[in-house]
Design a protein around this motif. Structure first.
Motif, PDB file in Angstrom:
ATOM      1  N   LYS A  51      -4.956  -0.170  -2.093  1.00 18.38           N
ATOM      2  CA  LYS A  51      -5.447  -1.385  -1.434  1.00 18.38           C
ATOM      3  C   LYS A  51      -4.901  -2.598  -2.179  1.00 18.38           C
ATOM      4  N   LEU A  52      -4.712  -3.725  -1.465  1.00 16.76           N
ATOM      5  CA  LEU A  52      -4.266  -4.969  -2.079  1.00 16.76           C
ATOM      6  C   LEU A  52      -5.139  -6.116  -1.584  1.00 16.76           C
ATOM      7  N   LYS A  53      -5.528  -6.981  -2.498  1.00 20.86           N
ATOM      8  CA  LYS A  53      -6.233  -8.207  -2.157  1.00 20.86           C
ATOM      9  C   LYS A  53      -5.732  -9.309  -3.075  1.00 20.86           C
ATOM     10  N   ASP A  54      -5.075 -10.313  -2.482  1.00 19.02           N
ATOM     11  CA  ASP A  54      -4.509 -11.412  -3.271  1.00 19.02           C
ATOM     12  C   ASP A  54      -3.626 -10.851  -4.391  1.00 19.02           C
TER      13      ASP A  54
ATOM     14  N   GLU B  42       0.826  -1.200   0.000  1.00 18.60           N
ATOM     15  CA  GLU B  42       0.000   0.000   0.000  1.00 18.60           C
ATOM     16  C   GLU B  42       0.868   1.261   0.000  1.00 18.60           C
ATOM     17  N   ASN B  43       0.377   2.285  -0.691  1.00 21.06           N
ATOM     18  CA  ASN B  43       1.015   3.605  -0.802  1.00 21.06           C
ATOM     19  C   ASN B  43       2.229   3.634  -1.717  1.00 21.06           C
ATOM     20  N   MET B  44       2.572   2.508  -2.323  1.00 17.24           N
ATOM     21  CA  MET B  44       3.660   2.528  -3.310  1.00 17.24           C
ATOM     22  C   MET B  44       3.218   3.294  -4.555  1.00 17.24           C
TER      23      MET B  44
ATOM     24  N   TYR C 182      -4.451  -8.612  -6.675  1.00 18.51           N
ATOM     25  CA  TYR C 182      -5.078  -7.424  -7.279  1.00 18.51           C
ATOM     26  C   TYR C 182      -4.737  -6.153  -6.516  1.00 18.51           C
ATOM     27  N   LEU C 183      -4.584  -5.078  -7.288  1.00 18.85           N
ATOM     28  CA  LEU C 183      -4.260  -3.761  -6.746  1.00 18.85           C
ATOM     29  C   LEU C 183      -5.414  -2.810  -7.011  1.00 18.85           C
ATOM     30  N   TRP C 184      -5.642  -1.909  -6.072  1.00 17.15           N
ATOM     31  CA  TRP C 184      -6.547  -0.787  -6.297  1.00 17.15           C
ATOM     32  C   TRP C 184      -5.667   0.444  -6.468  1.00 17.15           C
ATOM     33  N   LEU C 185      -5.776   1.090  -7.622  1.00 22.18           N
ATOM     34  CA  LEU C 185      -4.901   2.210  -7.958  1.00 22.18           C
ATOM     35  C   LEU C 185      -5.681   3.510  -8.042  1.00 22.18           C
ATOM     36  N   GLN C 186      -5.116   4.550  -7.438  1.00 20.23           N
ATOM     37  CA  GLN C 186      -5.651   5.904  -7.601  1.00 20.23           C
ATOM     38  C   GLN C 186      -4.760   6.642  -8.588  1.00 20.23           C
ATOM     39  N   LEU C 187      -5.327   7.048  -9.720  1.00 27.36           N
ATOM     40  CA  LEU C 187      -4.548   7.746 -10.752  1.00 27.36           C
ATOM     41  C   LEU C 187      -4.537   9.240 -10.471  1.00 27.36           C
ATOM     42  N   GLU C 188      -3.399   9.867 -10.724  1.00 27.99           N
ATOM     43  CA  GLU C 188      -3.257  11.306 -10.508  1.00 27.99           C
ATOM     44  C   GLU C 188      -2.951  11.989 -11.841  1.00 27.99           C
ATOM     45  N   GLY C 189      -3.492  13.167 -12.023  1.00 30.18           N
ATOM     46  CA  GLY C 189      -3.127  13.985 -13.176  1.00 30.18           C
ATOM     47  C   GLY C 189      -3.879  13.691 -14.455  1.00 30.18           C
ATOM     48  N   SER C 190      -4.835  12.744 -14.439  1.00 36.31           N
ATOM     49  CA  SER C 190      -5.585  12.446 -15.664  1.00 36.31           C
ATOM     50  C   SER C 190      -6.422  13.663 -16.071  1.00 36.31           C
TER      51      SER C 190
ATOM     52  N   LYS D 141      -9.415  13.845 -17.077  1.00 30.94           N
ATOM     53  CA  LYS D 141     -10.717  13.763 -16.405  1.00 30.94           C
ATOM     54  C   LYS D 141     -10.565  12.866 -15.184  1.00 30.94           C
ATOM     55  N   PRO D 142     -11.181  13.227 -14.051  1.00 32.57           N
ATOM     56  CA  PRO D 142     -11.076  12.401 -12.843  1.00 32.57           C
ATOM     57  C   PRO D 142     -11.529  10.966 -13.109  1.00 32.57           C
ATOM     58  N   VAL D 143     -10.758  10.011 -12.556  1.00 29.00           N
ATOM     59  CA  VAL D 143     -11.038   8.593 -12.764  1.00 29.00           C
ATOM     60  C   VAL D 143     -11.182   7.920 -11.405  1.00 29.00           C
ATOM     61  N   PRO D 144     -12.202   7.054 -11.219  1.00 27.24           N
ATOM     62  CA  PRO D 144     -12.308   6.328  -9.945  1.00 27.24           C
ATOM     63  C   PRO D 144     -11.120   5.373  -9.764  1.00 27.24           C
ATOM     64  N   GLU D 145     -10.998   4.796  -8.586  1.00 28.92           N
ATOM     65  CA  GLU D 145      -9.942   3.811  -8.336  1.00 28.92           C
ATOM     66  C   GLU D 145     -10.076   2.651  -9.316  1.00 28.92           C
ATOM     67  N   CYS D 146      -8.954   2.252  -9.895  1.00 31.48           N
ATOM     68  CA  CYS D 146      -8.945   1.163 -10.874  1.00 31.48           C
ATOM     69  C   CYS D 146      -8.538  -0.136 -10.198  1.00 31.48           C
ATOM     70  N   ILE D 147      -9.129  -1.232 -10.625  1.00 31.87           N
ATOM     71  CA  ILE D 147      -8.767  -2.559 -10.110  1.00 31.87           C
ATOM     72  C   ILE D 147      -7.940  -3.253 -11.186  1.00 31.87           C
ATOM     73  N   VAL D 148      -6.683  -3.584 -10.880  1.00 29.66           N
ATOM     74  CA  VAL D 148      -5.818  -4.234 -11.866  1.00 29.66           C
ATOM     75  C   VAL D 148      -5.097  -5.422 -11.235  1.00 29.66           C
ATOM     76  N   SER D 149      -4.767  -6.375 -12.062  1.00 30.74           N
ATOM     77  CA  SER D 149      -3.970  -7.522 -11.607  1.00 30.74           C
ATOM     78  C   SER D 149      -2.520  -7.103 -11.417  1.00 30.74           C
ATOM     79  N   VAL D 150      -1.809  -7.762 -10.507  1.00 34.48           N
ATOM     80  CA  VAL D 150      -0.384  -7.465 -10.330  1.00 34.48           C
ATOM     81  C   VAL D 150       0.408  -7.845 -11.579  1.00 34.48           C
ATOM     82  N   GLU D 151      -0.175  -8.681 -12.439  1.00 37.30           N
ATOM     83  CA  GLU D 151       0.486  -9.093 -13.679  1.00 37.30           C
ATOM     84  C   GLU D 151      -0.033  -8.324 -14.884  1.00 37.30           C
ATOM     85  N   SER D 152      -0.769  -7.262 -14.636  1.00 36.16           N
ATOM     86  CA  SER D 152      -1.291  -6.440 -15.732  1.00 36.16           C
ATOM     87  C   SER D 152      -0.147  -5.866 -16.557  1.00 36.16           C
TER      88      SER D 152
END
Length: 822
Positions: free
Chosen positions: A400-403, A378-380, A405-413, A415-426
């Protein structure tokens, strides 16, 4: 506005991480980036190389490491000796696969430097080549020689892309742009329109070389979304043109050898599961297996219970597709499951829903096993593609991390984007610095964290970038010695840095914390990778501040690399110092080895070579004391025999000991700054009068100890017993006093040779230090001049061992006065 555009241009990852107090996700966690940097050559491969001293003969060499089109080689027969390692350019050097000499009637002959080590050439070659892996012939000869496989996917290259709406169909795509393996693709036939362009990493399972569809029985036709833009005759004409130009635009098939292999699934139509829509990966929703194509592909549809729905969210999956989960996965992990649109009520219940739909849940065995061994926390910080606008790569924070999967907050886009859910192997996430290295615009934060005034004050050395053409011109028809510096334009060039946990960790580093470090870091940008390695080491120390001080750049030393500001925290205080790191791959091995020696640990503790079974330094059998001598820091200052003979000795005996002068440090406690303050001090300099140093206490304790030592000697000779723990030097109040054993000398110490001094020390409990006296040529006269400050400064000993040594020196001095002074 104009102000924000200036801030965007000035974004700097190092300053951003420092100001936010965050750390970068480890480079080793991005496996697809790691794979993209491989050039087809691997350490351990063997090849036949022209001998430098005799270009008409060849000898077998082993690849030590790679950097772009450069290989670091070592002729077989040198064993672990690194001195003869040399760099060569694949494009210009005389390199061939194993067996080439025999096929072309060329001479294999042992180089002069190792001739005496190899009495029987034939027997030696049979032994070293048994089971050896030869460097690939296609990478050493022909059109692809010396090229990074990734660079072969040039703009204009053609590939085939499976239809995400129907996996049994594929169509040709043109490569518009290649950014470090991330490809901008345009459908063949839409040359003038970018409306349907897609961005995919070249290892994406749905991307293939031209001809793949025909080989596997898939239909080659344009997707439904673009089919109406041209007539059927036009599409057929386009196919004909592609076949005629296939050779010109083809991409080597072995480029996809590292692509994930798609396994067999066990899903059935109608099964229910939880899923994340890859086109909008913001929520987890109930979903249904809509269609099964074959044993590899099936279609998922996100459930929508509204009768008036216009279009459904459906896409093709395979067994290892990211974002598909068993029923109840969200509940078990404490996550919100978004009910299907049109579902009555807010409290979604899977049991009721399955009964209502008359469906069954997909069993656990259908889903891939999830791993938590990935290195993310978290916070990386990292860099991630904006799923709403794939042109954008933004700064991302792991929230956030679960198994897996990562929850990512994007900065600087934009248009504002909600938290994204991505695989660690994305393949849509990248390490810090990836955009800069590949010349792509990273979307910075909307408000720059670092103010402009600080930007003016802190001047970074200009980065040295050489074009590939410059490198080629400089290396033409010659091989490089391993000490020469070469930079490849815009490419990652630092190999993996391995932490060899079995090696001796020395007095500064905590062995337990070292064991918790990742197996490797990198590959990547040299400065970023080495900075990450050093930060990990600092955090793995008993006293992080002390390790930071050992690593800091000596202000009097010549500038050979790149200054980086590193930080350490110890006992609630923050420290920072400027540390010099190298910029190019050819200097990485030497840098790691020298840094290990600075930290008095095994030279192989970390570096570009992995220690598999036994360390070449044999560090496991050496004691801590021996290691402190062999790998400890040695200063150029030598003690040696004093000029002037006996007269110098007399003067020295009359002079009282001077208090040791405190060394000037640029290693300070960092004060907290307000957001409005301007920092105009260079990195590593003191900030404010309240700056403190951990070693101030050690210095004052040492001065107090010396004063006590002088007072006690005037009354009666005493000796110290002390703790041998080098990480916890004893304070004077813990020093125990004992009566010294009287020493009888057989000869006058003023007449002792260096050998006599060494012989005396070997008879004491300071025998391991005898080697230092031999190296520095300390004879009897020099021995009698030694004091505690001199021993500590010139021999670089810790306080405990220095006091023990000075005890024996005092015994010799006392015996000299009693037996020979008159």
């Amino acid at each position: 506005d104009a102000g924000s555009s200036v801030e965007e241009m000035e974004f700097n990852w190092d300053e951003y991480l420092e100001d936010t107090g965050a750390i970068a996700a480890p480079h080793g966690s991005f496996k697809h980036v790691d794979t993209s940097l491989q050039n087809g050559f691997a350490p351990g491969m063997k090849l036949e190389v022209a001998v430098k001293s005799d270009q008409n003969t060849y000898w077998v060499a082993t690849i030590i490491t790679t950097c772009g089109q450069l290989l670091l080689l070592r002729y077989d027969g040198y064993g672990e000796d690194r001195k003869a390692d040399f760099w060569c350019d694949i494009l210009t050097a005389d390199l061939h696969p194993i067996g080439w000499c025999e096929q072309n009637e060329k001479i294999l002959k042992v180089p002069e430097g190792i001739k005496d080590k190899i009495p029987d050439q034939e027997e030696f070659l049979q032994r070293v080549l048994k089971g050896a892996c030869s460097a690939p012939a296609n990478l050493l000869e022909g059109l692809h020689r010396g090229k990074n496989p990734l660079d072969l996917i040039a703009p204009g290259s053609r590939l085939e892309l499976q239809n995400i709406r129907d996996s049994l169909e594929a169509w040709i795509v043109n490569v518009v742009e290649n950014v470090g393996g991330r490809l901008k693709l345009r459908y063949e036939g839409l040359e003038d329109s970018d409306k349907f362009d897609q961005w995919l990493f070249y290892l994406d399972p749905f991307l293939h070389q031209v001809g793949w569809a025909a080989q596997h029985g898939y239909s080659l036709q344009p997707p439904l979304a673009i089919r109406s833009l041209r007539s059927e005759a036009d599409w057929q004409e386009i196919l004909k043109k592609v076949k005629e130009e296939e050779e010109e635009s083809s991409v080597p098939t072995d480029l996809f050898k590292d692509k994930p292999v798609i396994g067999v699934h066990s899903f059935s139509e109608g099964m229910k599961l939880e899923a994340v829509d890859p086109m909008a990966p913001f929520v987890i929703s109930p979903a249904t297996v809509l269609k099964v194509y074959n044993d590899k592909y099936f279609m998922i549809e996100i459930d929508d219970l509204r009768p008036e729905r216009a279009a459904s969210q459906r896409y093709v999956c395979h067994v290892d597709s990211a974002g598909i989960f068993p029923v109840q996965w969200s509940l078990k992990n404490g996550l919100h499951l978004s009910p299907p649109p049109g579902y009555p009520g807010q409290d979604f219940d899977w049991a009721d829903y399955l009964k209502q739909c008359g469906a069954e849940a997909a069993p656990q065995s259908c889903f891939p096993s999830l791993t938590s061994d990935h290195g993310f926390k978290e916070n990386m910080k990292l860099e991630a593609v904006n799923p709403v606008d794939p042109e954008e790569v933004c700064i991302a924070t792991v929230t956030k991390l679960k198994d897996s999967y990562l929850w990512l907050q994007l900065e600087g886009s934009k248009k504002p984007v909600p938290e994204c859910i991505v695989s660690v192997e994305s393949m849509n996430i990248f390490p810090v610095g990836w955009c800069e290295t590949n010349g792509y615009q990273l979307r910075p934060p909307r408000k720059a964290i670092v103010n402009k005034q600080k930007k003016i004050a802190v001047v970074q050395p200009e980065k040295q970038i050489l074009s590939s053409r410059t490198v080629h011109d400089g290396l033409k028809n010659q091989e490089l010695n391993s000490s020469e510096s070469v930079v490849i334009n815009g490419k990652y060039c630092c190999p993996k840095i391995y932490f060899n946990h079995r090696c001796f960790s020395g007095p500064y580093l905590n062995k337990g914390r070292i064991a918790e470090l990742p197996q490797s870091v990198g590959p990547g940008n040299c400065v970023l990778v080495l900075k990450e390695v050093l930060t990990l080491l600092i955090n793995a120390a008993y006293k992080p501040s002390r390790v930071l001080r050992e690593l800091q750049l000596d202000e009097e030393a010549a500038w050979h690399g790149h200054g980086e500001t590193l930080k350490a925290k110890y006992k609630g205080k923050s420290y920072r110092a400027t540390v010099e790191v190298v910029r190019t791959a050819d200097r990485v091995a030497d840098f790691c080895r020298k840094t290990c020696i600075k930290l008095e640990c095994c030279p192989n503790l970390f570096g570009p070579q992995m220690v598999l079974d036994k360390c070449s330094e044999n560090c496991s059998v050496l004691t801590k004391t021996k290691y402190t001598h062999y790998y400890g820091k040695r200063k150029n200052k030598r003690i040696g025999r004093p000029p002037g003979g006996h007269s110098n000795l007399e003067v020295a005996m009359k002079k009282p000991n001077k208090r040791r002068k405190r060394r000037k440090h640029f290693f300070v406690h960092k004060k907290k700054r307000s957001s409005t303050s301007v920092d105009n001090t260079p990195a590593g300099s003191p900030q404010g009068s309240g700056a403190e140093e951990e070693d101030d206490q050690d210095e004052s304790e040492l001065s107090h100890s010396l004063a006590q030592d002088r007072d006690k000697r005037k009354r009666k000779l005493r000796t110290f017993s002390f703790s041998d723990d080098e990480n916890k030097p004893p304070s004077p109040k813990d020093i125990k006093m004992e009566v010294a054993e009287k020493l009888q000398l057989d000869s006058n110490p003023l007449e002792w040779s260096v050998a006599d001094v060494v012989r005396f020390l070997k008879s004491t409990d300071c025998a391991p230090l005898a080697r230092i006296f031999l190296d520095q040529e300390i004879d009897g006269q020099a021995l009698l001049l030694l004091t505690l400050p001199t021993v500590q400064e010139c021999m670089d000993l810790k306080l405990g061992p220095a006091i023990k040594l000075c005890h024996h020196i005092e015994r010799v001095k006392l015996a000299f006065y009693q037996q020979f002074a008159n």
